[in-house]
Design a protein around this motif. Sequence first.
Motif, PDB file in Angstrom:
ATOM      1  N   CYS A 146       0.851  -1.187   0.000  1.00 42.48           N
ATOM      2  CA  CYS A 146       0.000   0.000   0.000  1.00 42.48           C
ATOM      3  C   CYS A 146       0.891   1.242   0.000  1.00 42.48           C
ATOM      4  O   CYS A 146       1.860   1.334   0.762  1.00 42.48           O
ATOM      5  N   CYS A 159       0.374   2.999   3.779  1.00 39.19           N
ATOM      6  CA  CYS A 159       0.835   2.402   5.035  1.00 39.19           C
ATOM      7  C   CYS A 159       1.851   1.287   4.846  1.00 39.19           C
ATOM      8  O   CYS A 159       2.408   0.773   5.804  1.00 39.19           O
ATOM      9  N   CYS A 211      -4.271  -0.382   0.139  1.00 42.67           N
ATOM     10  CA  CYS A 211      -4.958  -1.462   0.854  1.00 42.67           C
ATOM     11  C   CYS A 211      -6.364  -0.992   1.222  1.00 42.67           C
ATOM     12  O   CYS A 211      -6.649   0.207   1.203  1.00 42.67           O
ATOM     13  N   HIS A 255      -7.253   2.060   3.179  1.00 42.11           N
ATOM     14  CA  HIS A 255      -6.981   3.388   2.637  1.00 42.11           C
ATOM     15  C   HIS A 255      -7.684   3.707   1.323  1.00 42.11           C
ATOM     16  O   HIS A 255      -7.369   4.705   0.687  1.00 42.11           O
TER      17      HIS A 255
HETATM   18 ZN   LIG Z   1      -2.810   1.063   3.543  1.00 42.14          ZN
END
Ligand SMILES: [Zn+2]
Length: 264
Positions: free
Chosen positions: A154, A157, A175, A178
């Motif tokens: 991602c 993150c 991901c 998000h």
């Molecule tokens: Zn993420």
Amino acid sequence: MKNERFEGIVLFKRPHREKDNLVKIFTQNHGTKMFFVKGLQKPNHPLVSTTLPMTLNEYIGTINQTGLSFLTEGNSLSLFRSIQEDYLLQAHASYIIQLVDASIEDNQNHPQTYDWLKTALYALDNRMLPDIVTIKMEIDLLKNFGVAINWHQCRICGSQEEPFKFSMTRQGVLCQKHWQEDPYLLPTSPRAIHIVKQLSQTPIKNIHQVNISQTTLKAIRQLMEEIYSEFVGIKLKSYSYLKKLSAMDASMLNLQAKRTNFEK
Ligand SMILES: [Zn+2]
């Protein structure tokens, strides 16, 4: 001028003056180069078969750092017969070849890209699903165009946990946690992105079987098209041609399927 032995893949050939040709060859150790071949338009010229586009050959010739290079002898390593005989494979190969040519500077050594192209042509010739070969090349060649996409993490993150969706604004995958960070997330299915991720980390030689539905394949095609038009910004004639052919091919298959149903 010194003669040397080298391997190369013919990218294209075009007439030059009345009887001569310019032949662009991707050489294994000197990158892409333009060769001048005198009198090649004569049908019995000894280099006719080793200057056909989409063939792999070994040559003896003079390689110059800049300007034109010259061929003395040629010896065929592979004509890629299936590709030469099948219009759809040929369309895939010619798009891949144009994309490779566009992705590198002339006269610079690109041994890895050379290897990718050679492997891709062998894969097409051995009847690996052509769309997969083409998509794999598109994914790998992004690096040459200076577009580095991390398909594994991602962008926000760093999580490796799928499902992923693709964000054009962040030039990468997000991901599930998000997804709401980008209101313009592409609708591409996580399944399609998963396959792109797999392909990005597997050399063509190791791709043996890909179970992929037509829907997912179409989604990946669209994703690649978006990425290339947004981040690379090239439009190749061979791509439009390939798209037209593939659509025709798909409708032929549908037609055949309908006929079969009708006959039952
Ligand atoms: Zn993420």
